[in-house]
Structure formats: C-alpha cells, structure tokens
Design a protein around this motif. Sequence first.
Motif, PDB file in Angstrom:
ATOM      1  N   MET A   1       0.850  -1.175   0.000  1.00 50.25           N
ATOM      2  CA  MET A   1       0.000   0.000   0.000  1.00 50.25           C
ATOM      3  C   MET A   1       0.891   1.231   0.000  1.00 50.25           C
ATOM      4  N   LYS A   2       0.580   2.163  -0.860  1.00 49.12           N
ATOM      5  CA  LYS A   2       1.311   3.425  -0.911  1.00 49.12           C
ATOM      6  C   LYS A   2       0.533   4.465  -0.111  1.00 49.12           C
ATOM      7  N   ASN A   3       1.211   5.557   0.231  1.00 45.17           N
ATOM      8  CA  ASN A   3       0.507   6.615   0.939  1.00 45.17           C
ATOM      9  C   ASN A   3       1.114   7.974   0.620  1.00 45.17           C
ATOM     10  N   ARG A   4       0.349   8.995   0.934  1.00 44.54           N
ATOM     11  CA  ARG A   4       0.757  10.382   0.698  1.00 44.54           C
ATOM     12  C   ARG A   4       1.036  11.090   2.030  1.00 44.54           C
ATOM     13  N   LEU A   5       1.309  10.329   3.070  1.00 45.25           N
ATOM     14  CA  LEU A   5       1.432  10.897   4.406  1.00 45.25           C
ATOM     15  C   LEU A   5       2.517  11.962   4.483  1.00 45.25           C
ATOM     16  N   GLU A   6       3.699  11.680   3.983  1.00 46.20           N
ATOM     17  CA  GLU A   6       4.786  12.655   4.056  1.00 46.20           C
ATOM     18  C   GLU A   6       4.419  13.925   3.293  1.00 46.20           C
ATOM     19  N   GLU A   7       3.869  13.771   2.116  1.00 39.74           N
ATOM     20  CA  GLU A   7       3.460  14.920   1.296  1.00 39.74           C
ATOM     21  C   GLU A   7       2.439  15.784   2.047  1.00 39.74           C
ATOM     22  N   ILE A   8       1.434  15.157   2.603  1.00 38.29           N
ATOM     23  CA  ILE A   8       0.370  15.887   3.308  1.00 38.29           C
ATOM     24  C   ILE A   8       0.924  16.533   4.573  1.00 38.29           C
ATOM     25  N   ARG A   9       1.742  15.797   5.304  1.00 34.78           N
ATOM     26  CA  ARG A   9       2.325  16.325   6.535  1.00 34.78           C
ATOM     27  C   ARG A   9       3.179  17.561   6.239  1.00 34.78           C
ATOM     28  N   ASN A  10       3.980  17.486   5.177  1.00 39.55           N
ATOM     29  CA  ASN A  10       4.816  18.625   4.804  1.00 39.55           C
ATOM     30  C   ASN A  10       3.986  19.824   4.353  1.00 39.55           C
ATOM     31  N   GLU A  11       2.917  19.569   3.600  1.00 39.05           N
ATOM     32  CA  GLU A  11       2.030  20.657   3.163  1.00 39.05           C
ATOM     33  C   GLU A  11       1.443  21.402   4.354  1.00 39.05           C
ATOM     34  N   LYS A  12       1.159  20.663   5.431  1.00 40.04           N
ATOM     35  CA  LYS A  12       0.545  21.253   6.626  1.00 40.04           C
ATOM     36  C   LYS A  12       1.584  21.830   7.583  1.00 40.04           C
ATOM     37  N   GLY A  13       2.871  21.630   7.281  1.00 39.17           N
ATOM     38  CA  GLY A  13       3.934  22.150   8.125  1.00 39.17           C
ATOM     39  C   GLY A  13       4.059  21.440   9.465  1.00 39.17           C
ATOM     40  N   ILE A  14       3.778  20.149   9.473  1.00 39.05           N
ATOM     41  CA  ILE A  14       3.822  19.361  10.703  1.00 39.05           C
ATOM     42  C   ILE A  14       5.016  18.415  10.634  1.00 39.05           C
ATOM     43  N   ASN A  15       5.825  18.392  11.689  1.00 40.42           N
ATOM     44  CA  ASN A  15       6.960  17.460  11.675  1.00 40.42           C
ATOM     45  C   ASN A  15       6.528  16.092  12.185  1.00 40.42           C
ATOM     46  N   GLN A  16       7.373  15.103  11.962  1.00 40.33           N
ATOM     47  CA  GLN A  16       7.038  13.732  12.336  1.00 40.33           C
ATOM     48  C   GLN A  16       6.774  13.598  13.833  1.00 40.33           C
ATOM     49  N   GLU A  17       7.575  14.269  14.637  1.00 33.66           N
ATOM     50  CA  GLU A  17       7.432  14.157  16.089  1.00 33.66           C
ATOM     51  C   GLU A  17       6.076  14.680  16.557  1.00 33.66           C
ATOM     52  N   ASP A  18       5.658  15.831  16.051  1.00 34.96           N
ATOM     53  CA  ASP A  18       4.365  16.396  16.456  1.00 34.96           C
ATOM     54  C   ASP A  18       3.199  15.522  16.006  1.00 34.96           C
TER      55      ASP A  18
END
Length: 68
Positions: A1-18
């Motif tokens: 399964m592929k996902n767009r999580l990193e792309e969406i997270r970056n668009e929203k300005g949210i880091n992985q830790e948060d």
Amino acid sequence: MKNRLEEIRNEKGINQEDLAKALSVSRQTISSLENGRYNPSILLAFKIAKYFSMAIEDIFIFEEDYNE
C-alpha cells in the motif's frame, strides 16, 4: 500500500514528532509509514485521516496485486 502521508504532513507544516504525539505513536512509526515499511492498522489509518480531516482513501492508496 502506498501513501501520501509525508506529502500531506509537509504541506501542513507538521513534523514527524508532532504528528506522532498527536496520534499517540512513535516518531519511528510515522517514519516507517512514510517510507512504506509499515502498513497502518485500520484504527491508525482512521486516526490519521481524522487528524488531517481527509478520507482514508485520500491518504492511503491501495493497489491490488492480482498475482497473489
């Protein structure tokens, strides 16, 4: 399964830790999801979709393998 999580997270300005803290998972879980090394449970997929106010299908892309 592929996902767009990193792309969406970056668009929203949210880091992985948060994001990890908001979802009550480890930062390593977020990293593994983004790198395709881990598929989320249905509960985690729902939590991620709810966090971003999106449909699961807008984040996670299911690709059937017809060879199995």
